[in-house]
Design a protein around this motif. Sequence first.
Motif, PDB file in Angstrom:
ATOM      1  N   SER A  41     -63.782 -34.352 -30.962  1.00 28.25           N
ATOM      2  CA  SER A  41     -62.492 -35.019 -30.810  1.00 28.25           C
ATOM      3  C   SER A  41     -62.409 -36.243 -31.706  1.00 28.25           C
ATOM      4  O   SER A  41     -63.423 -36.729 -32.229  1.00 28.25           O
ATOM      5  CB  SER A  41     -62.289 -35.427 -29.354  1.00 28.25           C
ATOM      6  N   GLU A  42     -61.219 -36.773 -31.830  1.00 27.88           N
ATOM      7  CA  GLU A  42     -61.031 -37.996 -32.607  1.00 27.88           C
ATOM      8  C   GLU A  42     -61.747 -39.167 -31.941  1.00 27.88           C
ATOM      9  O   GLU A  42     -62.272 -40.058 -32.619  1.00 27.88           O
ATOM     10  CB  GLU A  42     -59.538 -38.296 -32.770  1.00 27.88           C
ATOM     11  N   THR A  43     -61.786 -39.167 -30.616  1.00 28.18           N
ATOM     12  CA  THR A  43     -62.505 -40.236 -29.903  1.00 28.18           C
ATOM     13  C   THR A  43     -64.003 -40.170 -30.206  1.00 28.18           C
ATOM     14  O   THR A  43     -64.644 -41.202 -30.433  1.00 28.18           O
ATOM     15  CB  THR A  43     -62.271 -40.124 -28.392  1.00 28.18           C
ATOM     16  N   GLN A  44     -64.548 -38.979 -30.205  1.00 25.50           N
ATOM     17  CA  GLN A  44     -65.956 -38.824 -30.542  1.00 25.50           C
ATOM     18  C   GLN A  44     -66.239 -39.338 -31.953  1.00 25.50           C
ATOM     19  O   GLN A  44     -67.226 -40.039 -32.184  1.00 25.50           O
ATOM     20  CB  GLN A  44     -66.371 -37.354 -30.425  1.00 25.50           C
ATOM     21  N   LYS A  45     -65.375 -38.981 -32.889  1.00 23.97           N
ATOM     22  CA  LYS A  45     -65.562 -39.440 -34.271  1.00 23.97           C
ATOM     23  C   LYS A  45     -65.485 -40.959 -34.353  1.00 23.97           C
ATOM     24  O   LYS A  45     -66.280 -41.597 -35.058  1.00 23.97           O
ATOM     25  CB  LYS A  45     -64.515 -38.807 -35.181  1.00 23.97           C
ATOM     26  N   LEU A  46     -64.539 -41.554 -33.636  1.00 22.27           N
ATOM     27  CA  LEU A  46     -64.381 -43.012 -33.652  1.00 22.27           C
ATOM     28  C   LEU A  46     -65.628 -43.693 -33.112  1.00 22.27           C
ATOM     29  O   LEU A  46     -66.126 -44.662 -33.706  1.00 22.27           O
ATOM     30  CB  LEU A  46     -63.158 -43.413 -32.818  1.00 22.27           C
ATOM     31  N   VAL A  47     -66.125 -43.203 -31.994  1.00 20.08           N
ATOM     32  CA  VAL A  47     -67.322 -43.804 -31.401  1.00 20.08           C
ATOM     33  C   VAL A  47     -68.506 -43.662 -32.342  1.00 20.08           C
ATOM     34  O   VAL A  47     -69.272 -44.613 -32.552  1.00 20.08           O
ATOM     35  CB  VAL A  47     -67.630 -43.167 -30.028  1.00 20.08           C
ATOM     36  N   TYR A  48     -68.658 -42.489 -32.934  1.00 22.07           N
ATOM     37  CA  TYR A  48     -69.784 -42.279 -33.848  1.00 22.07           C
ATOM     38  C   TYR A  48     -69.699 -43.239 -35.029  1.00 22.07           C
ATOM     39  O   TYR A  48     -70.702 -43.886 -35.389  1.00 22.07           O
ATOM     40  CB  TYR A  48     -69.812 -40.836 -34.354  1.00 22.07           C
ATOM     41  N   GLU A  49     -68.556 -43.335 -35.644  1.00 23.94           N
ATOM     42  CA  GLU A  49     -68.412 -44.211 -36.815  1.00 23.94           C
ATOM     43  C   GLU A  49     -68.596 -45.671 -36.446  1.00 23.94           C
ATOM     44  O   GLU A  49     -69.107 -46.463 -37.254  1.00 23.94           O
ATOM     45  CB  GLU A  49     -67.042 -43.980 -37.468  1.00 23.94           C
ATOM     46  N   THR A  50     -68.217 -46.050 -35.236  1.00 20.50           N
ATOM     47  CA  THR A  50     -68.427 -47.433 -34.790  1.00 20.50           C
ATOM     48  C   THR A  50     -69.912 -47.740 -34.665  1.00 20.50           C
ATOM     49  O   THR A  50     -70.392 -48.784 -35.122  1.00 20.50           O
ATOM     50  CB  THR A  50     -67.720 -47.669 -33.441  1.00 20.50           C
ATOM     51  N   VAL A  51     -70.649 -46.829 -34.042  1.00 18.52           N
ATOM     52  CA  VAL A  51     -72.090 -47.033 -33.897  1.00 18.52           C
ATOM     53  C   VAL A  51     -72.762 -47.051 -35.269  1.00 18.52           C
ATOM     54  O   VAL A  51     -73.637 -47.894 -35.532  1.00 18.52           O
ATOM     55  CB  VAL A  51     -72.712 -45.935 -33.003  1.00 18.52           C
ATOM     56  N   LEU A  52     -72.356 -46.148 -36.136  1.00 18.88           N
ATOM     57  CA  LEU A  52     -72.957 -46.103 -37.471  1.00 18.88           C
ATOM     58  C   LEU A  52     -72.700 -47.401 -38.232  1.00 18.88           C
ATOM     59  O   LEU A  52     -73.618 -47.957 -38.858  1.00 18.88           O
ATOM     60  CB  LEU A  52     -72.396 -44.917 -38.249  1.00 18.88           C
ATOM     61  N   PHE A  53     -71.480 -47.911 -38.174  1.00 16.90           N
ATOM     62  CA  PHE A  53     -71.166 -49.159 -38.871  1.00 16.90           C
ATOM     63  C   PHE A  53     -71.937 -50.330 -38.269  1.00 16.90           C
ATOM     64  O   PHE A  53     -72.430 -51.208 -38.997  1.00 16.90           O
ATOM     65  CB  PHE A  53     -69.667 -49.430 -38.824  1.00 16.90           C
ATOM     66  N   ALA A  54     -72.066 -50.341 -36.951  1.00 13.63           N
ATOM     67  CA  ALA A  54     -72.833 -51.402 -36.297  1.00 13.63           C
ATOM     68  C   ALA A  54     -74.281 -51.363 -36.754  1.00 13.63           C
ATOM     69  O   ALA A  54     -74.890 -52.406 -37.045  1.00 13.63           O
ATOM     70  CB  ALA A  54     -72.749 -51.247 -34.780  1.00 13.63           C
ATOM     71  N   GLN A  55     -74.848 -50.168 -36.826  1.00 22.35           N
ATOM     72  CA  GLN A  55     -76.254 -50.043 -37.236  1.00 22.35           C
ATOM     73  C   GLN A  55     -76.433 -50.436 -38.697  1.00 22.35           C
ATOM     74  O   GLN A  55     -77.367 -51.166 -39.054  1.00 22.35           O
ATOM     75  CB  GLN A  55     -76.733 -48.611 -36.999  1.00 22.35           C
ATOM     76  N   GLN A  56     -75.556 -49.962 -39.553  1.00 17.54           N
ATOM     77  CA  GLN A  56     -75.653 -50.298 -40.974  1.00 17.54           C
ATOM     78  C   GLN A  56     -75.473 -51.800 -41.199  1.00 17.54           C
ATOM     79  O   GLN A  56     -76.141 -52.383 -42.059  1.00 17.54           O
ATOM     80  CB  GLN A  56     -74.611 -49.507 -41.765  1.00 17.54           C
ATOM     81  N   SER A  57     -74.602 -52.417 -40.435  1.00 17.69           N
ATOM     82  CA  SER A  57     -74.380 -53.866 -40.562  1.00 17.69           C
ATOM     83  C   SER A  57     -75.629 -54.638 -40.178  1.00 17.69           C
ATOM     84  O   SER A  57     -76.019 -55.607 -40.854  1.00 17.69           O
ATOM     85  CB  SER A  57     -73.201 -54.293 -39.682  1.00 17.69           C
ATOM     86  N   ALA A  58     -76.266 -54.220 -39.092  1.00 17.07           N
ATOM     87  CA  ALA A  58     -77.489 -54.897 -38.660  1.00 17.07           C
ATOM     88  C   ALA A  58     -78.603 -54.705 -39.682  1.00 17.07           C
ATOM     89  O   ALA A  58     -79.330 -55.658 -40.004  1.00 17.07           O
ATOM     90  CB  ALA A  58     -77.922 -54.369 -37.288  1.00 17.07           C
ATOM     91  N   LEU A  59     -78.745 -53.502 -40.207  1.00 10.43           N
ATOM     92  CA  LEU A  59     -79.782 -53.246 -41.210  1.00 10.43           C
ATOM     93  C   LEU A  59     -79.575 -54.117 -42.441  1.00 10.43           C
ATOM     94  O   LEU A  59     -80.532 -54.666 -43.001  1.00 10.43           O
ATOM     95  CB  LEU A  59     -79.774 -51.770 -41.613  1.00 10.43           C
ATOM     96  N   ALA A  60     -78.340 -54.257 -42.854  1.00 12.08           N
ATOM     97  CA  ALA A  60     -78.041 -55.057 -44.045  1.00 12.08           C
ATOM     98  C   ALA A  60     -78.305 -56.537 -43.816  1.00 12.08           C
ATOM     99  O   ALA A  60     -78.583 -57.279 -44.772  1.00 12.08           O
ATOM    100  CB  ALA A  60     -76.588 -54.844 -44.460  1.00 12.08           C
ATOM    101  N   ALA A  61     -78.242 -56.973 -42.568  1.00 10.92           N
ATOM    102  CA  ALA A  61     -78.397 -58.402 -42.263  1.00 10.92           C
ATOM    103  C   ALA A  61     -79.842 -58.824 -42.043  1.00 10.92           C
ATOM    104  O   ALA A  61     -80.167 -60.014 -42.169  1.00 10.92           O
ATOM    105  CB  ALA A  61     -77.570 -58.752 -41.022  1.00 10.92           C
TER     106      ALA A  61
END
Length: 355
Positions: A234-254
């Motif tokens: 679903s679109e909700t599943q995609k949104l949640v996945y992309e949010t977690v991915l962006f959060a993880q990538q942001s932390a890794l970059a920091a």
Amino acid sequence: MRIRALADALPSHADGWLITSESNIFYFTGFPCDAAVLVVTRTGSVFFTDSRYLEAAERTVKGAEICDSAQFAEAFPAFCQSHGVRKLLTETSALTVRAAQRYAALVPETQLLYEDDLALLSQFRRKKDAQEAAKIERAQRIAEAAFEAILPMVQVGRTEKEIALELDYAMLHGGADALSFQTIVVSGENSSLPHGVPGERKLRDGDFITFDFGAVTQGYHSDMTRTVALGHVSETQKLVYETVLFAQQSALAALRPGMTCKQADAVARDVIAGAGFGHAFGHGTGHGVGEEIHERPNLSPLSRETLAVGDVVTVEPGIYLRGQFGVRIEDMVQITEDGCRNFTKTDKALRILPV
């Protein structure tokens, strides 16, 4: 030599260390043993183990006298007396009340100190040298290869437990000495359980499936998590996945040395909260990994630690919608002078498996 380094690091108010945990025994001696005691002083050290391990210990352990634990009741007090041990630091985090009473009864003239041993001992184990990092990376390669090998088996109708067993077998068959922990494979509504146990639930079209697993090689652990989709999402599943991915990538970059663990956690947590899912991320962003699957430091809102070069930590934010589904993505990295080096190579883009 690690035993010598431990002796040199003794606090001025103590005369020796009483090392009893299997993980610290292994770290300081290089000898994996679940039935040993290591006593370290400034003027000498002794390693006690039973007849099953004596010959192997004599070949492996350097910097300590090897003694049969059958003579422990006599040899331990004699050693403490001969080396002037009046105050002995204990591993309070690995010492039962019963064991402490036994040691105290054997050396009534020696005071056992029940202090926070973790602060000192963790400083030895936190910074992973090149050899330790290579073992961790080898464990990670084994885990990743196993994950890729079993993905074709992730099909509608298979149970969580079946897939978990396939993954366990693939890691062991691929060269792992052991599993880092009980493998997590949870699907659909069960994936909202961060540490759910694989069960008899059958995989269905539209499921998110979270895999959390790791391998052990030469005493060192790996740890990774991937969430994949089966069939339609679903679109909700995609949104949640992309949010977690962006959060993880942001932390890794920091990540960088000198950054507090609380700050590192906040980078991922703020992304998730900003997307409206702050209530659905309850655990810390990561933890140390090495000889044990959970070591210091912890990336957590409650942590008072600071990241340093050589630390190996996970970065694993997640969102868990109760009764619906969950997403967690986890990499394992080592802190470097200018950021971090990622041991985890498996792709993190949303993977949708065919039905």
